[in-house]
Design a protein around this motif. Structure first.
Motif, PDB file in Angstrom:
ATOM      1  N   ALA A  93       0.835  -1.194   0.000  1.00 19.87           N
ATOM      2  CA  ALA A  93       0.000   0.000   0.000  1.00 19.87           C
ATOM      3  C   ALA A  93       0.873   1.248   0.000  1.00 19.87           C
ATOM      4  O   ALA A  93       1.756   1.400   0.830  1.00 19.87           O
ATOM      5  N   ALA A 102      -5.288  -2.927   1.743  1.00 18.50           N
ATOM      6  CA  ALA A 102      -5.196  -1.487   1.976  1.00 18.50           C
ATOM      7  C   ALA A 102      -6.551  -0.918   2.352  1.00 18.50           C
ATOM      8  O   ALA A 102      -6.657  -0.071   3.246  1.00 18.50           O
ATOM      9  N   SER A 104      -7.849   0.820   6.152  1.00 20.26           N
ATOM     10  CA  SER A 104      -7.815   2.257   5.928  1.00 20.26           C
ATOM     11  C   SER A 104      -8.635   3.044   6.956  1.00 20.26           C
ATOM     12  O   SER A 104      -8.888   4.224   6.758  1.00 20.26           O
TER      13      SER A 104
END
Length: 264
Positions: A62, A253, A257
């Protein structure tokens, strides 16, 4: 970043997805995301492969995401329907990550993704409650694609969309070869276990099927999609049947998040 374009584009002449109806909310989102979707969806900057070509087949990592990118992702993530009764979706409506897939039944790269990549994502993420997959019919190769899309919708009305999709992709029909006739689509429905074939045929030819197809196709058109398969993963755009490691990197990712892009 170089990459293979593992996506199918329509030939010059086949009909484009049906009827460009106005969807003001989607158009507003698309206008706000011109840099992301200009010229069609591109692989989002959320994934890098450590300077390697994306063909390397290695797990991505990421990359830092700018605040404006997160705002764009959140806007696109609102396209997730999260309808628990949606027959063309897999996984919990409350899953932290939603992957929207825009596909055509005559697209060889869509078939490649479905057969080679998606099973891993279903086992690793759908089965654990992390990922929800929402299908959108996006028939870019003309009448046979549109007929197959309506047939898939009709199979879904009897809870057999995913089985029908598998039957069609397993047959690997050649584009616009005449393989997807009404009779053949009914055979696929029977193979998929659709219980009421008379209802299937009626549903396939119904205005409800056409309306559902227009809704899906218009959504993709308004986003600027020009080839299949195309994906939004919590709003993060991905184009083509990329390596499974790249899908995993984007899903990871998205899930870490902190709730960005859930579209709620």
């Amino acid at each position: 970043m170089s990459r293979r374009n593992n996506s199918a584009r329509p030939r010059r002449s086949p009909a484009q997805p049906p009827v460009r109806e106005t969807r003001s909310r989607i158009r507003t989102i698309a206008a706000a995301l011109a840099l992301v979707v200009a010229g069609g969806l591109v692989i989002a900057a959320v994934v890098l492969t450590g300077g390697k070509d994306s063909d390397a087949g290695r797990a991505g990592t990421a990359a830092p995401v700018a605040a404006e990118d997160n705002a764009q992702f959140r806007a696109l993530a609102k396209l997730a329907r999260r309808d628990q009764q949606d027959p063309m979706a897999l996984g919990s409506a409350n899953a932290p990550v939603v992957m929207i897939e825009y596909s055509d039944f005559q697209c060889s790269f869509c078939r490649q993704f479905t057969q080679n990549t998606e099973p891993t994502l279903i086992e690793k993420y759908v089965g654990t409650g992390t990922l929800r997959i929402e299908w959108r019919n996006f028939p870019i190769f003309g009448t046979e694609s549109e007929d197959a899309a309506r047939a898939a919708w009709a199979a879904g009305q009897q809870g057999k969309f995913w089985e029908f999709r598998k039957a069609v992709y397993d047959s690997a029909p050649k584009k616009n070869s005449g393989a997807l006739t009404p009779e053949r689509l009914t055979e696929f429905a029977e193979l998929a276990g659709v219980p009421d074939l008379a209802r299937f045929r009626a549903d396939q030819d119904s205005e409800s099927a056409r309306a559902a197809l227009r809704t899906d196709a218009t959504e993709g058109i308004d986003l600027g999609i020009t080839s299949t398969p195309a994906f939004l993963i919590n709003g993060r755009p991905v184009l083509g049947a990329q390596q499974v490691e790249q899908f995993i990197a984007i899903i990871e990712a998205a899930r870490h998040s902190g709730g960005e892009g859930l579209g709620k």
